[in-house]
Write a protein that holds these residues in place. Structure first.
Motif, short mmCIF file in Angstrom:
data_model
loop_
_atom_site.label_atom_id
_atom_site.label_comp_id
_atom_site.label_asym_id
_atom_site.label_seq_id
_atom_site.Cartn_x
_atom_site.Cartn_y
_atom_site.Cartn_z
N GLU A 1 -10.99 -6.14 1.27
CA GLU A 1 -11.68 -7.30 0.69
C GLU A 1 -10.68 -8.27 0.09
OE1 GLU A 1 -14.61 -9.89 -0.47
OE2 GLU A 1 -14.76 -8.18 0.89
N ASP B 1 -7.51 -8.61 0.93
CA ASP B 1 -6.78 -9.24 2.04
C ASP B 1 -7.63 -10.31 2.70
OD1 ASP B 1 -4.66 -7.62 1.50
OD2 ASP B 1 -5.00 -6.24 3.19
N ARG B 2 -8.95 -10.06 2.84
CA ARG B 2 -9.84 -11.04 3.45
C ARG B 2 -9.91 -12.29 2.58
NH1 ARG B 2 -14.43 -12.99 2.61
NH2 ARG B 2 -14.98 -11.56 0.97
N ARG B 3 -10.04 -12.12 1.27
CA ARG B 3 -10.08 -13.28 0.37
C ARG B 3 -8.76 -14.06 0.42
NH1 ARG B 3 -12.37 -9.72 -3.89
NH2 ARG B 3 -10.25 -9.79 -4.65
#
Length: 126
Positions: free
Chosen positions: A113, A115-117
C-alpha cells in the motif's frame, strides 16, 4: 508328733519311680511314625501344606497380574497425557505460526500500500 502326710524317704522314692514308670509307659504307648493312623495324619498334613502352597502361589500370581495391569494402565495414561501435551504444544505452535504469517502478510500488505501511494504521488508530480 508326726503328720499323716509326712512320707519317709522310701515312700517318696517309690512315688517318684512310679511317676517315671507311668511317663515311660505313656510315651511307649504313643503311636509310632510307622503306624497307619500316623501315616494318615502325616499325609493329611502334607495335603494341607500343599494346598496352602498352591493358594499362596495363586495369590501371588493374581497380585502379579494386578500389578502388571496397573503398570500397563499407568503407561497408557502417561502416553495419553504425553500425546495430549504434544497436541497442545503443536496447537500453540500452529497458532504462533498463524500469527506470524498474518503479521508478515499485514506488513507486506502495508508495504505494498505504501509503495502504491508512493508510486501514485510520483505519477502525479511527473
Amino acid at each position: 508328733m508326726r503328720h499323716p502326710n509326712d512320707n519317709s524317704f522310701a515312700e517318696r522314692r517309690k512315688t517318684a519311680d512310679n511317676a517315671k514308670r507311668e511317663l515311660l509307659t505313656k510315651f511307649a504307648s504313643a503311636p509310632k511314625a510307622t503306624d497307619p493312623g500316623m501315616q494318615e495324619r502325616l499325609a493329611a498334613r502334607e495335603a494341607v501344606a500343599a494346598a496352602r502352597t498352591a493358594r499362596r502361589a495363586e495369590r501371588e500370581a493374581l497380585k502379579a497380574a494386578e500389578n502388571e495391569r496397573l503398570l500397563r494402565e499407568a503407561a497408557e495414561a502417561a502416553a495419553a497425557a504425553e500425546a495430549q501435551d504434544r497436541a497442545e504444544a503443536e496447537a500453540r505452535q500452529a497458532e504462533i505460526n498463524d500469527r506470524v504469517s498474518r503479521v508478515v502478510a499485514d506488513e507486506a500488505e502495508r508495504k505494498a500500500e505504501r509503495d502504491r501511494r508512493y508510486a501514485a504521488r510520483k505519477a502525479r508530480r511527473a
